[in-house]
Design an enzyme around this catalytic site. Structure first.
Site, short mmCIF file in Angstrom:
data_model
loop_
_atom_site.label_atom_id
_atom_site.label_comp_id
_atom_site.label_asym_id
_atom_site.label_seq_id
_atom_site.Cartn_x
_atom_site.Cartn_y
_atom_site.Cartn_z
N GLY A 112 -5.00 -22.55 15.05
CA GLY A 112 -5.19 -23.50 14.00
C GLY A 112 -4.70 -23.12 12.63
O GLY A 112 -3.79 -22.32 12.68
N LEU A 113 -5.11 -23.71 11.46
CA LEU A 113 -4.40 -23.17 10.24
C LEU A 113 -4.61 -21.62 9.99
O LEU A 113 -3.39 -21.20 9.47
CB LEU A 113 -5.36 -23.99 9.15
CG LEU A 113 -5.19 -25.32 9.01
CD1 LEU A 113 -6.01 -25.86 7.95
CD2 LEU A 113 -3.64 -25.61 8.77
N GLY B 119 -4.93 -19.00 12.38
CA GLY B 119 -3.84 -18.64 13.21
C GLY B 119 -2.47 -18.49 13.12
O GLY B 119 -1.61 -17.67 13.30
N HIS C 281 -22.55 -32.05 7.12
CA HIS C 281 -21.94 -33.04 6.42
C HIS C 281 -22.62 -34.19 6.30
O HIS C 281 -23.35 -34.74 7.14
CB HIS C 281 -20.36 -33.23 6.98
CG HIS C 281 -19.38 -33.91 6.02
ND1 HIS C 281 -19.81 -35.17 5.68
CD2 HIS C 281 -18.41 -33.62 5.59
CE1 HIS C 281 -18.58 -35.50 4.78
NE2 HIS C 281 -17.78 -34.44 4.79
N SER D 177 -14.72 -38.97 6.16
CA SER D 177 -14.40 -37.93 5.08
C SER D 177 -15.20 -38.07 3.75
O SER D 177 -15.22 -39.10 3.29
CB SER D 177 -12.84 -38.05 4.82
OG SER D 177 -12.41 -37.32 3.96
N ARG E 59 -22.35 -30.69 -0.91
CA ARG E 59 -22.63 -31.24 0.51
C ARG E 59 -24.11 -30.97 0.87
O ARG E 59 -24.84 -31.72 1.51
CB ARG E 59 -21.67 -30.87 1.51
CG ARG E 59 -20.35 -31.28 1.45
CD ARG E 59 -19.48 -30.88 2.29
NE ARG E 59 -18.08 -31.56 2.38
CZ ARG E 59 -16.94 -31.21 3.10
NH1 ARG E 59 -17.18 -30.42 3.87
NH2 ARG E 59 -15.87 -31.93 2.78
N GLU F 59 -12.69 -20.18 10.25
CA GLU F 59 -13.98 -20.50 10.28
C GLU F 59 -14.92 -19.60 11.14
O GLU F 59 -15.88 -19.32 11.11
CB GLU F 59 -14.11 -21.94 10.95
CG GLU F 59 -15.56 -22.60 10.84
CD GLU F 59 -15.91 -23.93 11.24
OE1 GLU F 59 -16.98 -24.30 11.32
OE2 GLU F 59 -14.85 -24.60 11.73
N ARG G 39 -20.25 -24.44 1.53
CA ARG G 39 -18.58 -24.72 1.32
C ARG G 39 -18.45 -25.90 0.33
O ARG G 39 -18.93 -27.11 0.82
CB ARG G 39 -18.15 -24.63 2.51
CG ARG G 39 -16.64 -24.93 2.56
CD ARG G 39 -15.85 -25.06 3.93
NE ARG G 39 -16.32 -26.38 4.78
CZ ARG G 39 -15.78 -27.33 4.48
NH1 ARG G 39 -14.83 -27.72 3.80
NH2 ARG G 39 -16.07 -28.03 5.64
N SER H 169 -12.07 -25.17 2.98
CA SER H 169 -12.08 -24.64 4.27
C SER H 169 -10.45 -24.70 4.83
O SER H 169 -10.24 -23.53 5.04
CB SER H 169 -12.81 -25.72 5.44
OG SER H 169 -12.10 -26.91 5.20
#
Length: 563
Positions: free
Chosen positions: A10-11, A13, A233, A247, A282, A373, A383, A388
């Protein structure tokens, strides 16, 4: 040249792999699927950076202050400062890698408001930022792979860490296609495997991001932190037993939450929080919706849901800035948000807690790093939306920098150091594979399907760790989980893989760590809301919860000062 193993694409990695390769390391990237199927692709709202292009006198310092405030005092201040300072440079680098951001009339990267922030600092690409950033990073990984700097191995999942006298030197991986176990060793290993969605099941996260790698590390002695901090969320929808995200961009563009009080629309967030209204952090928005539905009993049609209204936005705003939200409503809800209201309710979305790491992302085990995460870093007790994606990218960079700088001699010295190190690594790898195979074989005589045990675990976790918790709920959850742990001793071989019983067993202990952490934090702070302890208690609990696993299968929860 350092040998760096990265697990997860993912982002975090991809960012870690790129950074390590740029620093001259030899990188092996292991993942279960192509990057296009990682959870990071699902990131919708944007990425935070104080670019200050809206005439609001924004700054990285204000970004830092908002992040620390939202984290309710539990975030590492030095780490957060480094992240928010680096954010504008990260946006610039992503643009150079070909990431397409929405632009304003002056050609600047466009920014929108996001919850918990009074300045416009969330960069976006319509409402599909995850796809755009993942495309840019994955293309760069492929370029570096073509040059020989990165080796990518797909269809591999982590089964066990390889540990030599307390130092992580690699991992045992299973090929998801052949089932074969393979040991891979190196100078350091970076986990970038996402959140713990698997122990809850019905979350907004990817089913592939199940937390099994974090559970593996925990069972082998790696400490976890802030496990009770689970972000619900505020705006999710139920689709065939799965929560799907609407979103925060919808509220960032002006969307309003309401329910009916009598025959009148009641915009409860705007009444309760007049300064920021629908853009409160949130945890506060989720708690407010929970109160409306469960305490005031004013949910729409007596159901646990309120309405999100974006119908008044212009056609351009709905179909450009909120294109993904618009399409989701039409395809999955058969609803036209230009004419109808969207029924929403909070759902599990993000795990602030995870592997306990220091500022450089090193875990409690030497040689093992974690980012994204799966790590407990940057977000504290709650958060901020848009942090994130930033935290994953920056965290991957920081972990790679620390891992490459780490010189793992494994206690050896002398002229034959390198040869001896390789020899010892081979012995450790062989021993870990033998150990893993023995653990797999121990389930051969069992007859309870692992999926049945996992289903029971998810029921316990969802019942016990909702938006509000109490000692009664948590204690009952621990009791039920202890019974399930006894039952799990009779698990048989898995349907999907021989290692499935091991995965489920590890996740049972990780689930227990979450329940115990929530039980021990006797206060309300951020995402952790206790009905029986409704006030924040800085005197006793402005500290990080740390969960430790021991070989006798006991779990200990301690509190440590925030770094």
């Amino acid at each position: 040249m350092a040998d760096i193993i990265v697990v997860g694409n993912g982002l975090a990695g991809l960012s870690a792999s790129i950074t390590a390769a740029e620093l001259g390391a030899k990188v092996i990237l292991l993942c279960q699927n192509p990057p296009e199927r990682s959870q990071s692709v699902m990131a919708a709202g944007g990425i935070n950076a104080a670019l200050n292009t809206k005439g609001q006198e924004d700054s990285p310092l204000q970004h830092y202050e908002d992040t620390i405030k939202s984290g309710c005092g539990l975030a590492n201040s030095d780490a957060v400062k480094d992240m928010t300072d680096a954010a504008p440079k990260i946006i610039k680098k992503l643009s150079q890698l070909g990431v397409i951001f929405s632009r304003d009339d002056k050609g600047n990267v466009n920014l929108r408001y996001f919850g918990g922030q009074k300045k416009m600092r969330t960069a976006f690409s319509k409402s599909g930022i995850g796809k755009q950033i993942m495309c840019g990073l994955s293309q760069e990984v492929r370029r570096l792979a073509a040059k020989g700097n990165i080796t990518v191995k797909e269809n591999y999942k982590l089964v066990s860490l390889i540990v030599d006298e307390g130092i992580c030197i690699g991992g045992v991986f299973q090929d998801n296609i052949t089932g074969k176990l393979t040991a891979i060793t190196g100078d350091a290993l970076i986990l970038a495997t996402g959140g713990m969605n698997g122990i809850f099941g019905n979350t907004t996260g990817s089913l592939l991001s199940n937390g099994s790698a974090t559970a593996v590390a925990f069972r082998q002695g790696v400490k976890l932190a802030n496990c009770e901090m689970i972000q619900y969320h505020p705006t999710t929808v139920e689709v065939n037993g799965k929560r799907m995200l609407i979103s925060e961009a919808a509220r960032g563009e002006g969307g309003r939450l309401f329910t009916y009080r009598g025959k009148e629309k009641w915009y409860f967030m705007e009444e309760w929080f007049p300064e920021q209204g629908n853009l409160m952090p949130r945890d506060i928005v989720s708690k407010s919706i929970y109160q409306v539905c469960n305490k005031l009993k004013l949910g729409i049609s007596q159901k646990n849901q309120v309405y999100l209204d974006i119908s008044f936005l212009t056609e351009k705003e709905k179909k450009t800035a909120l294109k993904e939200v618009y399409q989701l409503c039409q395809v999955y809800l058969n609803l036209d948000p230009a004419k109808e209201y969207i029924p929403v309710y909070p759902g599990i979305h993000y795990f602030m807690g995870g592997i306990y790491v220091d500022k450089g992302h090193q875990s409690s085990m030497e040689g093992l790093y974690a980012a994204g995460e799966c790590a407990c870093q940057y977000h504290g007790a709650n958060r901020l939306g848009g942090n994130s994606t930033l935290g994953a990218i920056y965290g991957g960079m920081a972990a790679a920098q620390s891992a490459v700088a780490y010189e793992n001699s494994e206690g050896l010295s002398g002229e034959n150091n390198e040869a001896e190190k390789i020899k010892r690594r081979l012995v450790c790898a062989e021993n870990e594979i033998i150990k893993t195979e023995a653990a797999i074989a121990s389930y051969a005589i069992g007859d309870i399907p692992p999926r049945e045990v996992l289903k029971d675990l998810r029921a316990i976790m969802n019942d016990s760790m909702g938006i509000e918790r109490s000692e009664e709920q948590l204690t009952d959850g621990i009791r039920r989980l202890n019974v399930l742990m006894v039952k799990s001793k009779n698990m048989g071989e898995g349907v999907l893989a021989e290692t499935e019983p091991l995965m489920v067993e590890n996740m049972l202990f990780m689930g227990k760590a979450l329940l115990l952490s929530a039980l021990e934090r006797k206060e309300t702070r951020g995402a952790h809301i206790r009905r029986d302890y409704p006030k924040r208690d800085d005197e006793h609990f402005k500290k990080i919860t740390v969960a430790s696993y021991y070989s006798d299968e006991t779990i200990d929860i301690t509190f440590k000062e925030v770094q």
